[in-house]
Design an enzyme around this catalytic site. Structure first.
Site, PDB file in Angstrom:
ATOM      1  N   ASP A 114      40.229 -55.047 107.057  1.00  0.00           N
ATOM      2  CA  ASP A 114      41.214 -55.499 106.079  1.00  0.00           C
ATOM      3  C   ASP A 114      42.003 -56.689 106.637  1.00  0.00           C
ATOM      4  O   ASP A 114      42.665 -56.572 107.676  1.00  0.00           O
ATOM      5  CB  ASP A 114      42.160 -54.325 105.773  1.00  0.00           C
ATOM      6  CG  ASP A 114      43.140 -54.633 104.661  1.00  0.00           C
ATOM      7  OD1 ASP A 114      43.302 -55.810 104.295  1.00  0.00           O
ATOM      8  OD2 ASP A 114      43.763 -53.681 104.154  1.00  0.00           O
ATOM      9  N   ASP A 137      38.950 -61.008  94.757  1.00  0.00           N
ATOM     10  CA  ASP A 137      38.738 -60.112  93.605  1.00  0.00           C
ATOM     11  C   ASP A 137      39.901 -60.276  92.628  1.00  0.00           C
ATOM     12  O   ASP A 137      41.058 -60.109  93.012  1.00  0.00           O
ATOM     13  CB  ASP A 137      38.655 -58.665  94.086  1.00  0.00           C
ATOM     14  CG  ASP A 137      37.496 -58.471  95.048  1.00  0.00           C
ATOM     15  OD1 ASP A 137      36.358 -58.372  94.580  1.00  0.00           O
ATOM     16  OD2 ASP A 137      37.741 -58.454  96.267  1.00  0.00           O
ATOM     17  N   LYS A 141      42.160 -55.876  85.186  1.00  0.00           N
ATOM     18  CA  LYS A 141      42.910 -54.890  84.379  1.00  0.00           C
ATOM     19  C   LYS A 141      44.364 -54.825  84.844  1.00  0.00           C
ATOM     20  O   LYS A 141      44.620 -54.807  86.039  1.00  0.00           O
ATOM     21  CB  LYS A 141      42.278 -53.504  84.523  1.00  0.00           C
ATOM     22  CG  LYS A 141      40.931 -53.400  83.862  1.00  0.00           C
ATOM     23  CD  LYS A 141      40.348 -52.011  83.995  1.00  0.00           C
ATOM     24  CE  LYS A 141      38.962 -52.018  83.382  1.00  0.00           C
ATOM     25  NZ  LYS A 141      38.122 -50.936  83.882  1.00  0.00           N
ATOM     26  N   ASP A 173      38.183 -68.274  89.637  1.00  0.00           N
ATOM     27  CA  ASP A 173      37.649 -68.623  88.317  1.00  0.00           C
ATOM     28  C   ASP A 173      38.349 -67.781  87.240  1.00  0.00           C
ATOM     29  O   ASP A 173      37.873 -67.733  86.107  1.00  0.00           O
ATOM     30  CB  ASP A 173      36.129 -68.384  88.261  1.00  0.00           C
ATOM     31  CG  ASP A 173      35.788 -66.917  88.386  1.00  0.00           C
ATOM     32  OD1 ASP A 173      36.486 -66.195  89.135  1.00  0.00           O
ATOM     33  OD2 ASP A 173      34.830 -66.464  87.706  1.00  0.00           O
ATOM     34  N   THR A 210      30.553 -71.483  96.349  1.00  0.00           N
ATOM     35  CA  THR A 210      30.375 -70.088  96.786  1.00  0.00           C
ATOM     36  C   THR A 210      29.606 -69.315  95.712  1.00  0.00           C
ATOM     37  O   THR A 210      29.483 -69.758  94.574  1.00  0.00           O
ATOM     38  CB  THR A 210      31.718 -69.378  97.039  1.00  0.00           C
ATOM     39  OG1 THR A 210      32.265 -68.954  95.794  1.00  0.00           O
ATOM     40  CG2 THR A 210      32.718 -70.257  97.763  1.00  0.00           C
ATOM     41  N   PHE A 212      30.500 -66.573  94.210  1.00  0.00           N
ATOM     42  CA  PHE A 212      31.334 -66.157  93.088  1.00  0.00           C
ATOM     43  C   PHE A 212      31.736 -67.346  92.221  1.00  0.00           C
ATOM     44  O   PHE A 212      31.963 -67.172  91.023  1.00  0.00           O
ATOM     45  CB  PHE A 212      32.542 -65.344  93.579  1.00  0.00           C
ATOM     46  CG  PHE A 212      32.215 -63.879  93.629  1.00  0.00           C
ATOM     47  CD1 PHE A 212      31.487 -63.356  94.690  1.00  0.00           C
ATOM     48  CD2 PHE A 212      32.574 -63.021  92.597  1.00  0.00           C
ATOM     49  CE1 PHE A 212      31.134 -62.017  94.721  1.00  0.00           C
ATOM     50  CE2 PHE A 212      32.231 -61.687  92.621  1.00  0.00           C
ATOM     51  CZ  PHE A 212      31.509 -61.180  93.686  1.00  0.00           C
TER      52      PHE A 212
HETATM   53  C1  LIG Z   1      34.920 -61.587  94.771  1.00  0.00           C
HETATM   54  S1  LIG Z   1      34.331 -61.586  96.424  1.00  0.00           S
HETATM   55  C2  LIG Z   1      34.247 -63.342  96.807  1.00  0.00           C
HETATM   56  C3  LIG Z   1      33.323 -63.615  97.949  1.00  0.00           C
HETATM   57  C4  LIG Z   1      33.189 -65.110  98.357  1.00  0.00           C
HETATM   58  N1  LIG Z   1      34.445 -65.644  98.827  1.00  0.00           N
HETATM   59  C5  LIG Z   1      32.635 -65.934  97.231  1.00  0.00           C
HETATM   60  O1  LIG Z   1      33.380 -66.751  96.681  1.00  0.00           O
HETATM   61  O2  LIG Z   1      31.454 -65.789  96.908  1.00  0.00           O
HETATM   62  C6  LIG Z   1      35.758 -61.063  97.315  1.00  0.00           C
HETATM   63  C7  LIG Z   1      35.462 -60.644  98.744  1.00  0.00           C
HETATM   64  O3  LIG Z   1      36.691 -60.358  99.403  1.00  0.00           O
HETATM   65  C8  LIG Z   1      36.539 -59.221 100.203  1.00  0.00           C
HETATM   66  N2  LIG Z   1      37.885 -58.657 100.396  1.00  0.00           N
HETATM   67  C9  LIG Z   1      38.740 -58.234  99.438  1.00  0.00           C
HETATM   68  N3  LIG Z   1      39.893 -57.836  99.982  1.00  0.00           N
HETATM   69  C10 LIG Z   1      39.777 -58.008 101.322  1.00  0.00           C
HETATM   70  C11 LIG Z   1      40.642 -57.765 102.418  1.00  0.00           C
HETATM   71  N4  LIG Z   1      41.869 -57.257 102.242  1.00  0.00           N
HETATM   72  N5  LIG Z   1      40.193 -58.037 103.656  1.00  0.00           N
HETATM   73  C12 LIG Z   1      38.942 -58.545 103.842  1.00  0.00           C
HETATM   74  N6  LIG Z   1      38.089 -58.812 102.841  1.00  0.00           N
HETATM   75  C13 LIG Z   1      38.497 -58.540 101.589  1.00  0.00           C
HETATM   76  C14 LIG Z   1      35.572 -58.344  99.424  1.00  0.00           C
HETATM   77  O4  LIG Z   1      34.916 -57.398 100.258  1.00  0.00           O
HETATM   78  C15 LIG Z   1      34.606 -59.387  98.868  1.00  0.00           C
HETATM   79  O5  LIG Z   1      33.530 -59.630  99.755  1.00  0.00           O
END
Ligand SMILES: C[S@@+](CC[C@H](N)C(=O)[O-])C[C@H]1O[C@@H](n2cnc3c(N)ncnc32)[C@H](O)[C@@H]1O
Length: 232
Positions: A114, A137, A141, A173, A210, A212
């Site tokens: 984390d 992320d 919601k 996005d 990226t 996403f």
């Molecule tokens: C929606 S994905 C985007 C991935 C990448 N940055 C992209 O644009 O393709 C969000 C990523 O953030 C990671 N993530 C979310 N909260 C996190 C945290 N507190 N610490 C580390 N990673 C985190 C998730 O596991 C996921 O791989």
């Protein structure tokens, strides 16, 4: 006023992620075993980044690198700078390790876990020259908004871990999250919006495409980049 305490156990913390058990390919599984000792960062306590990278250079942290393509590309394009990445997603960590090996990267290190804990417990004040958070992320919601990473307390923590003059680059996005990012970072008062107050960046700058982002574009979403400098 009496504050009701839980009967027992540690205080609950809100996490910005859910641990996915998603499929790990054979190549990723091999990388997690064989390449982790080379690129992975373990241990406890405050990190000595000079020792981690065996040199003193400008240091950037990507939070939530997903499958790692952008981080590997940035490290390959900028060998004079060091890049740390953190994520919780095992398949993505494995994939980033394979990308790091095949590109022969010496300026990339990977953490598992984390990012909030990393920033709070393992990074010294003013230890980073930049933090990159691409497509966190969006938790669309309303009842999940509290899980979003970009919140006032998190931006305060970043302000304390970044050098004056350091870069904070955010991208999303999800338009309502972009508005929240702009509002929260500007309200903190320690950041200069490089595009001008209340404005989104005109382009992605040095941010590679990226996964996403590609997904968002397929869905017809507008991409928002936000770049700030930590004020002195
Ligand atoms: C929606 S994905 C985007 C991935 C990448 N940055 C992209 O644009 O393709 C969000 C990523 O953030 C990671 N993530 C979310 N909260 C996190 C945290 N507190 N610490 C580390 N990673 C985190 C998730 O596991 C996921 O791989």
């Amino acid at each position: 006023m009496t504050v009701q305490q839980p009967a027992s156990g540690p205080p609950r913390t809100m996490r910005s992620f859910v641990r996915r058990t998603g499929r790990v390919t054979r190549a990723q599984a091999r990388a997690l075993v064989q390449l982790w000792p080379r690129f992975g960062v373990e241990g406890e306590g405050v990190l000595d980044l000079d020792a981690v990278f065996a040199r003193r250079a400008a240091r950037f942290l990507e939070i939530g690198f997903g499958m790692g393509d952008a981080l590997a590309a940035m490290a390959a394009a900028d060998p004079q700078r060091d890049f740390l990445g953190i994520d919780v997603h095992e398949a993505g960590i494995g994939r980033l390790l394979t990308l790091a090996e095949s590109a022969g990267l010496h300026n990339l290190r990977v953490l598992r876990g984390d990012a909030v804990v990393l920033l709070r417990e393992r990074l010294a004040p003013a230890s980073l020259d930049g933090v990159l958070i691409f497509f966190p992320d969006p938790w669309p919601k309303k009842r999940h908004h509290k899980r979003r990473l970009i919140q006032p307390a998190f931006i305060d923590l970043l302000a304390r871990r970044l050098e004056p003059g350091a870069l904070l680059h955010l991208a999303t996005d999800w338009a309502p999250y972009a508005e929240q990012m702009l509002q929260v970072v500007e309200a903190d008062g320690r950041w200069r919006n490089l595009a001008g107050p209340g404005c989104y960046a005109p382009d992605a700058g040095a941010r590679p495409q990226t996964r996403f982002q590609s997904r968002g574009e397929r869905l017809g979403h507008t991409i928002f980049d936000l770049r700030f400098r930590r004020e002195d």
